[in-house]
Motif scaffolding. Structure first.
Motif, short mmCIF file in Angstrom:
data_model
loop_
_atom_site.label_atom_id
_atom_site.label_comp_id
_atom_site.label_asym_id
_atom_site.label_seq_id
_atom_site.Cartn_x
_atom_site.Cartn_y
_atom_site.Cartn_z
N LEU A 30 0.86 -1.19 0.00
CA LEU A 30 0.00 0.00 0.00
C LEU A 30 0.90 1.24 0.00
O LEU A 30 2.10 1.15 0.31
CB LEU A 30 -0.89 -0.02 1.25
N PRO A 31 0.34 2.42 -0.31
CA PRO A 31 1.17 3.63 -0.39
C PRO A 31 1.92 3.94 0.91
O PRO A 31 2.99 4.53 0.88
CB PRO A 31 0.16 4.73 -0.70
N ASP A 32 1.39 3.52 2.07
CA ASP A 32 2.08 3.85 3.35
C ASP A 32 3.22 2.88 3.66
O ASP A 32 3.84 2.97 4.72
CB ASP A 32 1.07 3.90 4.50
N GLY A 33 3.50 1.93 2.75
CA GLY A 33 4.63 1.02 2.97
C GLY A 33 4.23 -0.28 3.65
O GLY A 33 5.04 -1.19 3.76
N SER A 34 3.00 -0.37 4.14
CA SER A 34 2.55 -1.64 4.70
C SER A 34 1.97 -2.49 3.57
O SER A 34 1.78 -2.01 2.45
CB SER A 34 1.49 -1.40 5.79
N THR A 35 1.71 -3.77 3.87
CA THR A 35 1.08 -4.63 2.86
C THR A 35 -0.41 -4.74 3.15
O THR A 35 -0.88 -4.43 4.25
CB THR A 35 1.69 -6.05 2.89
N LYS A 36 -1.15 -5.24 2.14
CA LYS A 36 -2.59 -5.42 2.34
C LYS A 36 -2.87 -6.40 3.47
O LYS A 36 -3.83 -6.25 4.21
CB LYS A 36 -3.25 -5.91 1.04
N GLU A 37 -2.04 -7.44 3.58
CA GLU A 37 -2.23 -8.41 4.67
C GLU A 37 -2.11 -7.70 6.03
O GLU A 37 -2.88 -7.96 6.96
CB GLU A 37 -1.19 -9.53 4.56
N GLU A 38 -1.13 -6.79 6.13
CA GLU A 38 -0.95 -6.07 7.39
C GLU A 38 -2.14 -5.15 7.67
O GLU A 38 -2.63 -5.07 8.81
CB GLU A 38 0.38 -5.30 7.33
N ALA A 39 -2.64 -4.50 6.63
CA ALA A 39 -3.81 -3.63 6.80
C ALA A 39 -5.04 -4.44 7.22
O ALA A 39 -5.86 -4.00 8.02
CB ALA A 39 -4.09 -2.88 5.50
N LYS A 40 -5.15 -5.69 6.68
CA LYS A 40 -6.28 -6.54 7.08
C LYS A 40 -6.22 -6.79 8.58
O LYS A 40 -7.24 -6.73 9.27
CB LYS A 40 -6.21 -7.90 6.35
N MET A 41 -5.03 -7.07 9.10
CA MET A 41 -4.93 -7.37 10.54
C MET A 41 -5.34 -6.16 11.38
O MET A 41 -5.96 -6.29 12.43
CB MET A 41 -3.51 -7.81 10.91
N VAL A 42 -4.99 -4.97 10.92
CA VAL A 42 -5.34 -3.75 11.66
C VAL A 42 -6.87 -3.55 11.62
O VAL A 42 -7.54 -3.43 12.66
CB VAL A 42 -4.64 -2.53 11.03
#
Ligand SMILES: NC(=O)c1ccc[n+]([C@@H]2O[C@H](COP(=O)([O-])OP(=O)(O)OC[C@H]3O[C@@H](n4cnc5c(N)ncnc54)[C@H](OP(=O)(O)O)[C@@H]3O)[C@@H](O)[C@H]2O)c1
Length: 350
Positions: free
Chosen positions: A204-216
């Motif tokens: 993602l643009p903020d440097g995290s991955t979609k998998e990481e965003a899902k966890m959040v």
């Protein structure tokens, strides 16, 4: 309905779909009939279930007449295309893909945490991401007791999380490495044999991955806790099945490791395995095939106010996917929300 439900599995030939069929049987879910769907590639092949052979059908929008429950596990694009058709035909869909999880009109459910959310479904219920499920099963009881403010989680995710092709890639690369053949990554951006890949899904643009965003995002939605701060680093590891997580938590109120162990021992679906003096803690290899979430290495940390750290392991194909989906179906059945949905729809449409 005394004879059970008419059930469909979409993605029945996949790692998760096959396990869904097994779990339905193991948990004695009342199945009146079971239909197996996959892509056109598998149509016509057959799968064994409960002592009989079932022919796999191609999943198409017109395939869902006379289905009470459709368990979807065939990826987000298939779910987007076919789940609304299944709902329109009268089925309730429990969807294992990421297609609907963050839709505010669709419940995202882990039965140990937010079972009541099944009640407001409009036909689709989303099954969360595998890493999120095992984390919230372990953290929600602690959140209820002491209030969670922050979570830092690093995952160690098995190749089984990528389905049949992930498992095939690891096995093939291990054999190639032993034979001295150069490894060519196909499923992952780098070789996975004897390696770690700190990228799951795209960036993602903020440097995290979609998998990481899902966890959040999914953690906040399932726990009804929009203010909890979560940061995740998700890593693919050369383990065949079962995900592990190092989790560091900051609480509103003090909590000791002994108190945490006690809360977790009483929590549904959690098993505490925590005796460092005898090297007792969960490891992924010995949790394959288990439906519970295992917690060990529970200790205080002074990085956060009221800090606690732990290690959480679960079979991602089972509790992280198939078992959670079947538990959602059980919750619907217990509340009388599976039977006669078609008739109830007709009354509403009047
Ligand atoms: N593995 C996990 O730990 C895990 C955990 C949580 C969620 N999930 C999600 O669950 C889903 C399936 O995962 P998996 O691990 O079981 O994958 P998999 O082993 O690759 O299986 C994929 C399944 O989807 C079917 N499929 C693919 N394209 C299709 C199409 N156009 N129409 C109908 N069926 C189609 C495949 O059928 P064919 O055999 O005909 O190709 C197969 O049955 C994915 O959405 C995944 O993100 C997986």
């Amino acid at each position: 309905m005394t004879q059970g439900y008419r059930v469909a599995i979409v993605g029945a030939t996949g790692l998760v779909g096959r396990t869904m069929a097994t779990v339905l049987c193991e948990r004695h879910f009342p199945v009146r009939s079971l239909r197996m769907f996959a892509s056109a590639r598998s149509a016509g092949s057959s799968l064994e279930w409960n002592g009989r052979s079932i022919v796999v059908e191609e999943a198409r929008p017109d395939a869902f007449a006379d289905i009470d429950l459709a368990l979807f596990s065939a990826g987000a694009s298939t779910s987007r295309e076919l789940a609304p058709a299944a709902v329109a035909a009268g089925a309730i869909v429990v969807d294992n893909s990421s297609a609907w999880r963050m839709d505010p009109d669709i419940p995202l459910v882990v039965p140990e945490v937010n079972p009541d959310d099944v009640a407001w479904n409009k036909g689709i219920i989303a099954n969360p991401n595998c890493s999120t499920i095992q984390m919230v099963v372990a953290l929600d009881p602690l959140h209820r007791a002491r209030g969670i403010r922050r979570i830092v989680v690093d995952t160690y995710q098995s190749v089984g999380g990528t389905g049949n092709k992930g498992v095939a890639e690891l096995r093939e690369q291990v054999a190639q490495d032993a034979a001295g053949v150069a490894l060519t990554p196909n499923v992952y951006p780098h070789p996975i044999a004897f390696n770690l890949v700190p990228q799951i899904d795209s960036f993602l643009p903020d440097g995290s991955t979609k998998e990481e965003a899902k966890m959040v995002n999914e953690t906040r939605k399932i726990m009804h806790a929009p203010l909890i701060k979560v940061i995740a680093t998700t890593v693919r590891v050369p383990v065949l099945c079962a995900h592990s997580e190092a989790v560091h938590v900051g609480f509103e109120r003090p909590i000791t490791p002994d108190e945490a162990r006690e809360f977790l021992r009483r929590a549904p679906g959690v098993i505490v395995e925590d005796d460092p003096s005898r090297s007792i803690y969960p490891t992924p290899r010995d949790k394959i095939g288990r439906d519970e979430v295992f917690v060990g290495r529970i200790r205080s940390n002074d990085v956060f106010e009221n800090g606690l750290s732990m290690w959480i392991v679960a079979d991602n194909i089972r509790k992280g996917a198939a078992t959670n989906a079947v538990q959602i179906a059980e919750e619907l059945a217990r509340r009388g929300l599976l039977a006669n949905r078609k008739e109830r729809l007709n009354v509403v449409r009047g």
